[in-house]
Design a protein around this motif. Structure first.
Motif, short mmCIF file in Angstrom:
data_model
loop_
_atom_site.label_atom_id
_atom_site.label_comp_id
_atom_site.label_asym_id
_atom_site.label_seq_id
_atom_site.Cartn_x
_atom_site.Cartn_y
_atom_site.Cartn_z
N LEU A 109 37.79 26.81 43.87
CA LEU A 109 38.31 27.77 42.90
C LEU A 109 39.82 27.96 43.08
N ALA A 110 40.25 28.00 44.35
CA ALA A 110 41.68 28.19 44.62
C ALA A 110 42.49 27.04 44.00
N ALA A 111 41.96 25.83 44.11
CA ALA A 111 42.66 24.67 43.57
C ALA A 111 42.79 24.73 42.05
N ALA A 112 41.87 25.48 41.40
CA ALA A 112 41.95 25.63 39.94
C ALA A 112 42.78 26.85 39.57
N GLY A 113 43.32 27.52 40.58
CA GLY A 113 44.12 28.72 40.32
C GLY A 113 43.25 29.91 39.93
N THR A 114 42.00 29.87 40.33
CA THR A 114 41.06 30.93 39.98
C THR A 114 40.84 31.86 41.15
N GLU A 115 40.83 33.13 40.83
CA GLU A 115 40.68 34.13 41.88
C GLU A 115 39.22 34.58 41.92
N ILE A 116 38.65 34.70 43.11
CA ILE A 116 37.31 35.25 43.22
C ILE A 116 37.42 36.76 43.19
N VAL A 117 36.79 37.38 42.22
CA VAL A 117 36.76 38.83 42.16
C VAL A 117 35.68 39.30 43.12
N ARG A 118 36.03 40.23 44.02
CA ARG A 118 35.02 40.71 44.98
C ARG A 118 34.76 42.19 44.74
N PRO A 119 33.79 42.48 43.87
CA PRO A 119 33.57 43.88 43.47
C PRO A 119 32.96 44.73 44.59
N ALA A 161 30.47 48.17 41.37
CA ALA A 161 31.35 47.70 40.31
C ALA A 161 31.00 46.31 39.78
N TRP A 162 29.89 45.79 40.26
CA TRP A 162 29.53 44.42 39.87
C TRP A 162 29.42 44.24 38.37
N ARG A 163 28.76 45.22 37.74
CA ARG A 163 28.50 45.12 36.32
C ARG A 163 29.80 45.01 35.51
N ASP A 164 30.74 45.90 35.80
CA ASP A 164 31.99 45.90 35.03
C ASP A 164 32.80 44.64 35.30
N GLU A 165 32.81 44.22 36.57
CA GLU A 165 33.60 43.03 36.90
C GLU A 165 32.98 41.77 36.30
N ALA A 166 31.65 41.70 36.34
CA ALA A 166 30.99 40.52 35.77
C ALA A 166 31.21 40.47 34.26
N ALA A 167 31.26 41.65 33.64
CA ALA A 167 31.48 41.70 32.19
C ALA A 167 32.88 41.23 31.83
N ARG A 168 33.83 41.38 32.77
CA ARG A 168 35.22 40.96 32.52
C ARG A 168 35.48 39.50 32.92
N ALA A 169 34.63 38.98 33.81
CA ALA A 169 34.86 37.62 34.32
C ALA A 169 34.53 36.58 33.26
N VAL A 219 23.75 40.36 37.38
CA VAL A 219 24.77 40.22 36.34
C VAL A 219 25.63 38.98 36.48
N ALA A 220 25.65 38.36 37.69
CA ALA A 220 26.52 37.20 37.89
C ALA A 220 26.10 36.03 37.00
N SER A 221 24.81 35.92 36.70
CA SER A 221 24.35 34.82 35.85
C SER A 221 24.08 35.30 34.43
N LEU A 222 24.45 36.54 34.14
CA LEU A 222 24.07 37.14 32.85
C LEU A 222 25.26 37.50 31.97
N LEU A 223 26.26 38.14 32.55
CA LEU A 223 27.33 38.69 31.71
C LEU A 223 28.50 37.74 31.43
N PRO A 224 28.96 36.94 32.40
CA PRO A 224 30.08 36.04 32.07
C PRO A 224 29.65 35.00 31.03
N PRO A 225 30.59 34.52 30.23
CA PRO A 225 30.24 33.54 29.19
C PRO A 225 29.90 32.15 29.74
#
Lengths: 472, 217
Positions: B95-105, B109-117, B145-151
């Motif tokens: 993920l770091a190599a793609a410039g992607t940050e791991i959000v660690r809720p 706060a999982w629900r809100d963060e997953a909805a934004r990811a 929510v990790a497999s449910l909310l992000p697109p």
């Protein structure tokens, strides 16, 4: 008009109204054909007769021991913290759910697809309490916005075109929306996502309840089932009491049978298994889970002649192949359950006075029986129910007519006279080889169907004139 | 109605119904398995509009980078803790190599963060060759929510967890019944055909599903 005639009028009137929508049979034909074709393709190469036998045996075994399995289900579910409520009637179920919603002070309920909830008319009751109920299955949401009931078990908005839908959603949400499935779906994703995240209570149906582990399962493709059972802090599931399987093992058979029969795929996108409310330490999930087990007339069916109708797993395959359903659509049935399964189930659930006409909404061709994955003899049940309805309602006019007819046909001389008189009389009514409107009392027959006129010459007349050589 | 009275009514109704044996074995269904091999899984998942790749452990980080580059435009990715336990080093590096940050809720706060990811990465308990399904078992270290909310959803699991058919799933699901409140068998991205039977992806759940099966060297 006599009360008995009133009963027989209703399906005809509703069907006539639907038939005025000239594009309806085209839309329905296309939609149901594509599903039927895919159903056959998916089962090609499999021993479908053996699969149906096995599925029937699982359902029949479970129903014959329903008390045991329901008891086990409740015990195991409660052991995991699920609250199980047994509702003898629709109002009992509705009152229980209203109380759960009120106890949370909920203003917004996100709802997944549930035929049982339609059956008990849950939404109007919650709305009367000032609670907003949002249907989240896309098809259900569309018909909810249009203030219509669903018209097909697995495709609630099957009777509408993309233009109808675009217009409806645009009007309701005050937006301009193109009549494109992609754009309409993307728009719905946005508004419904909002509802999932804000709702205080999620309400879902149940496809199979698993006795051995006290679990529920939900079969969906959209993912709204996972949403309503995962995001709100309270989940209420409502199930007809027949929706049970002994253990997860039986899903190995019934789950693909359901999905293949419904949409012609081996499995759905999501098979959600709900084992209870959120466990201690789990990151998310509702902290309350209620299961409402509904009788509402089912125990009257359970021991009788028509009991196999409770084997139904709600795939909708019988609707897809029914020549009557494909013309008139689900709304003509005036009931939650449409098509062949509805024509059997509805009169049994709500009584012959209200729905005694539905068993007549069939050509008895048996296509429904042929595709049913659990081998319900639907057309035989329809015939059996006609007998029961006739017994209960004794349509005296019809009995008298058939007696007169029998009298007229019993003697050769009388038969000939009958034929001649009919020939004379029908000149006023036959148009292009069919009689579409006959005088009373035959008008009762031609109101819902047309009929062939009596032949220009009887067979005996032709025989005498020696036309047999030419075969004409 | 009181449970005993309800069940008594049912008992009376079924008293005269002849007993029927539960079948001991079932005929093959369209979901039954024959081969637990990667190619069967890949083809089944492809039919359901999901993509699967088989990667060696050393290739995992690179494969994660590719997926993140394609699917995580905003660079916000939620990762279920359990898959970090398995493949943390590779996933973080990828993920770091793609410039992607791991959000660690925080836990709440999982629900809100997953909805934004825009990408959710999770483990899976099984992959099913005959149907192209994966079994997700949420729990203490695995938010639903990790497999449910992000697109987009990326599942990473050891290739050894590949099974032949649906019949292999049911025992695992039965064993998980006390351990997880909501396992889910997922086959492809979220879809609907509710508008004129036209299939559209991503109606509620993820629009895109990727699966990486990791071969140990």
């Amino acid at each position: 008009m006599t009360p008995e005639a009133e009963v027989y009028r209703r399906f005809e009137d509703r069907a006539a109204k639907q038939l005025r929508k000239t594009q309806l049979p085209l839309i329905l034909g296309k939609a149901t054909d594509s599903r039927e074709v895919r159903r056959r393709e998916t089962f090609a190469g499999f021993d479908l007769p053996a699969l149906r036998d096995a599925a029937e045996a699982v359902r029949a075994h479970t129903m014959a021991n329903l008390d045991t399995y329901l008891d086990r289900f409740a015990e195991r579910a409660e052991a995991k913290g699920t609250k199980v409520f047994f509702a003898a009637t629709g109002p009992e179920a509705v009152d229980y759910i209203r109380k759960v919603v009120a106890d949370r002070g909920a203003r917004l309920v996100a709802k997944g697809k549930s035929m049982a909830a339609e059956e008990i008319e849950l939404n109007p009751a919650l709305e009367a309490d000032g609670v907003q109920v949002v249907e989240t299955d896309l098809g259900e949401h569309i018909v909810q916005v249009g203030h219509e009931p669903p018209s097909h078990i697995t495709a609630p908005a099957v009777h509408m075109t993309r233009r109808d839908i675009a217009q409806l959603l645009a009007g309701h949400y005050g937006r301009t929306l193109p009549p494109e499935p992609e754009a309409l779906t993307a728009f719905a994703r946005g508004v419904l996502r909002e509802a999932f995240l804000r709702a205080e209570v999620g309400i879902s149906g149940v496809n199979f309840a698993v006795a051995e582990t006290g679990s529920l399962s939900l079969v969906t493709n959209e993912g709204n089932g996972r949403m309503v059972t995962s995001l709100p802090p309270v989940h209420v599931a409502i199930m007809g009491m027949e929706r049970i399987v002994p253990s997860f093992r039986e899903l190995e058979l019934l789950y693909p049978m359901l999905v293949a029969s419904a949409i012609g795929r081996a499995v759905s996108t999501y098979l959600s298994l709900i084992n209870g409310p959120r466990l201690p330490g789990e990151i998310d999930g509702p902290d309350e889970l209620h299961v409402v087990v509904l009788d509402n007339g089912r125990s009257r069916i359970l021991g009788g002649e028509f009991r196999s109708i409770l084997h139904c797993i709600r795939c909708g395959a019988c609707q897809n192949v029914c020549p009557v359903y494909r013309q008139v659509g689900g709304h003509a049935y005036g009931a939650v359950y449409a098509g062949p399964v509805g024509a059997v189930l509805t009169p049994l659930l709500v009584g012959f006075e209200k729905a005694g006409d539905l068993p007549h909404a069939s050509s008895l061709c048996g296509a429904c029986t042929e595709v049913c994955p659990v081998k319900i003899p639907l057309h035989e049940h329809l015939l059996g129910l006609r007998r029961e309805v006739a017994k209960a309602q004794r349509p005296t006019g019809e009995v008298l007519m058939f007696r007169t007819w029998a009298m007229a046909w019993r003697k050769p001389g009388r038969f000939l006279l009958f034929a001649r008189l009919s020939r004379l009389g029908q000149r006023l009514f036959a148009r292009r080889g069919r009689i579409r409107k006959a005088p009373f009392p035959l008008s009762r027959w031609t109101k819902g169907r047309d009929m062939s006129p009596v032949a220009g010459r009887t067979f005996r007349e032709r025989w005498r004139r020696g036309l047999r050589k030419g075969g004409a | 109605m009181d449970r005993a009275a309800f069940l008594e009514r049912v008992r009376e109704a079924v008293a005269t119904v002849p007993p029927v044996e539960l079948p001991v074995a079932f005929p093959r269904t369209p979901a039954s398995g024959s081969h637990a091999d990667f190619e069967t899984f890949r083809a089944s998942l492809a039919k359901n509009n999901g993509l699967a790749r088989s990667v060696g452990r050393t290739e995992l980080a690179g494969a994660v980078t590719e997926v993140a580059r394609e699917l995580s435009a905003s660079g916000r990715t939620v990762v279920a803790p359990d898959v970090l336990g398995l493949y943390g080093e590779e996933i973080e590096r990828g993920l770091a190599a793609a410039g992607t940050e791991i959000v660690r809720p925080e836990p709440g706060a999982w629900r809100d963060e997953a909805a934004r990811a825009d990408l959710g990465v999770t483990s899976a308990a099984l992959a099913v060759a005959s149907t192209g399904s994966i079994l997700i078992v949420p729990g203490r270290d695995h938010p639903r929510v990790a497999s449910l909310l992000p697109p987009a959803h990326l599942a990473v699991l050891p290739a050894s967890l590949l099974v032949a058919g649906l019949e292999d799933v049911m025992p695992v699901v039965t064993a998980a019944a006390d351990r997880s409140s909501a396992p889910v068998l997922i086959t492809g991205p979220s879809r609907t055909s509710d508008i004129e039977m036209t299939t559209v992806f991503g109606v509620h759940g993820p629009k895109v599903l990727r699966v990486l099966l990791v071969e140990e060297a």
